[in-house]
Design a protein around this motif. Sequence first.
Motif, PDB file in Angstrom:
ATOM      1  N   GLY A 244      -1.166 -98.816   9.059  1.00  0.00           N
ATOM      2  CA  GLY A 244      -0.473 -98.300  10.236  1.00  0.00           C
ATOM      3  C   GLY A 244      -0.712 -96.824  10.439  1.00  0.00           C
ATOM      4  O   GLY A 244      -1.709 -96.272   9.981  1.00  0.00           O
ATOM      5  N   ARG A 245       0.206 -96.164  11.110  1.00  0.00           N
ATOM      6  CA  ARG A 245       0.058 -94.746  11.418  1.00  0.00           C
ATOM      7  C   ARG A 245       0.533 -93.893  10.243  1.00  0.00           C
ATOM      8  O   ARG A 245       1.579 -94.159   9.664  1.00  0.00           O
ATOM      9  N   HIS A 246      -0.258 -92.864   9.936  1.00  0.00           N
ATOM     10  CA  HIS A 246       0.096 -91.910   8.880  1.00  0.00           C
ATOM     11  C   HIS A 246      -0.139 -90.516   9.453  1.00  0.00           C
ATOM     12  O   HIS A 246      -1.277 -90.050   9.521  1.00  0.00           O
ATOM     13  N   ASP A 247       0.929 -89.875   9.878  1.00  0.00           N
ATOM     14  CA  ASP A 247       0.807 -88.569  10.533  1.00  0.00           C
ATOM     15  C   ASP A 247      -0.129 -88.688  11.742  1.00  0.00           C
ATOM     16  O   ASP A 247       0.174 -89.387  12.683  1.00  0.00           O
ATOM     17  N   GLY A 252      -6.051 -98.970   8.081  1.00  0.00           N
ATOM     18  CA  GLY A 252      -5.730-100.317   7.643  1.00  0.00           C
ATOM     19  C   GLY A 252      -6.825-100.878   6.765  1.00  0.00           C
ATOM     20  O   GLY A 252      -7.988-100.465   6.840  1.00  0.00           O
ATOM     21  N   ALA A 253      -6.447-101.825   5.913  1.00  0.00           N
ATOM     22  CA  ALA A 253      -7.384-102.458   4.981  1.00  0.00           C
ATOM     23  C   ALA A 253      -7.441-103.950   5.235  1.00  0.00           C
ATOM     24  O   ALA A 253      -6.457-104.566   5.667  1.00  0.00           O
ATOM     25  N   GLY A 268      -8.926 -90.901  13.351  1.00  0.00           N
ATOM     26  CA  GLY A 268      -8.116 -89.694  13.467  1.00  0.00           C
ATOM     27  C   GLY A 268      -8.687 -88.734  14.484  1.00  0.00           C
ATOM     28  O   GLY A 268      -9.835 -88.874  14.922  1.00  0.00           O
ATOM     29  N   PRO A 269      -7.907 -87.709  14.869  1.00  0.00           N
ATOM     30  CA  PRO A 269      -8.355 -86.749  15.884  1.00  0.00           C
ATOM     31  C   PRO A 269      -9.289 -85.672  15.344  1.00  0.00           C
ATOM     32  O   PRO A 269     -10.069 -85.097  16.089  1.00  0.00           O
ATOM     33  N   GLU A 270      -9.173 -85.388  14.046  1.00  0.00           N
ATOM     34  CA  GLU A 270      -9.980 -84.352  13.402  1.00  0.00           C
ATOM     35  C   GLU A 270     -10.425 -84.856  12.034  1.00  0.00           C
ATOM     36  O   GLU A 270      -9.925 -85.866  11.525  1.00  0.00           O
ATOM     37  N   SER A 271     -11.326 -84.117  11.407  1.00  0.00           N
ATOM     38  CA  SER A 271     -11.855 -84.560  10.117  1.00  0.00           C
ATOM     39  C   SER A 271     -10.839 -84.419   8.992  1.00  0.00           C
ATOM     40  O   SER A 271     -10.775 -85.273   8.095  1.00  0.00           O
ATOM     41  N   ALA A 272     -10.029 -83.360   9.002  1.00  0.00           N
ATOM     42  CA  ALA A 272      -9.142 -83.086   7.869  1.00  0.00           C
ATOM     43  C   ALA A 272      -8.165 -84.222   7.592  1.00  0.00           C
ATOM     44  O   ALA A 272      -8.057 -84.686   6.447  1.00  0.00           O
TER      45      ALA A 272
END
Length: 301
Positions: A244-247, A252-253, A268-272
């Motif tokens: 699910g969503r994490h920050d 998902g696996a 995600g929106p960025e690499s970090a």
Amino acid sequence: MKVPSVPELDPYQDEPRQAPSGRIGKTGILEMRFEDRGDRSILAHLYRKTPLLVQQALYWDEALPGMPCVYMISTSGCVLQGDRLRIDIDMGPGSMAHVTTQSATKVHEMDANFAFQQQTVTLASNSYLELMPGMTIPHRHARFVACTDVTVEPTATLLFSEITMPGRKHQRGGELFEYDVYSTAVTAKRPAGEQLFAEKLLIEPAHRPIRLAGVMRDYDVFANVVLLTPKEHADAVLDRIAPGRHDAVIAGASRLPHDAGLIYKVLGPESAPVRAQVRKFWASVRAVVLDEPIPPVPLWG
């Protein structure tokens, strides 16, 4: 080096005006074999041909002082049009290794031909390999095709990750999905030839929309992580994963066919934040398979 016949490469068979494809300086080869020596594993065999380079194995992981850590280096600084790259990694029985790159893999802008990378990974019984290169950054009009073929014993473990950027996101006002072709395929089998799974990711932004739901939507960075390991390890890792969503990311696996292991995906929106989520998965794998922690984030990470 023979490039597989894939339709996405049909428009890009012209030759560069500079050095022709696959010639001297454009055919990179790395051959590595790791062997168990009791108190540590060693890089027992190394063959390298520019523009690919490995210098030596290092032993910097304090949790696993007997595990060699190897950096793959590009002497040309990035992947160029006409490059043909081959990486072979052979894990002997009971051996372990961590293989990564010195930095992100930058696939340079192209006006002719394409770049191709073939990886062949073989894991003998009870071996353990973390093949975790840095991010891939395809520049504007890049054409990059990668194939990874794995042969794995049932008792061995491979953790293989790929993190793909949308381009030079903050370059010249942003290069988001302005490359021509990004294609990556992974296949796995047992030593006797039994096929375990195959997956292919093909992105052609000019021909197929990227921002659809079910593709990238509002996200820019994609991570694909493959864990090939015995079923009991896969079950234990899956129990530790919260989908699910994490920050800022969504992850998902899923189980791979034939009880081969797991596949884990992160957007995600960025690499970090994507890299941080991959590290959490990596930490779960280490804890389950080796009962050891992963190393801390390096100062330059």
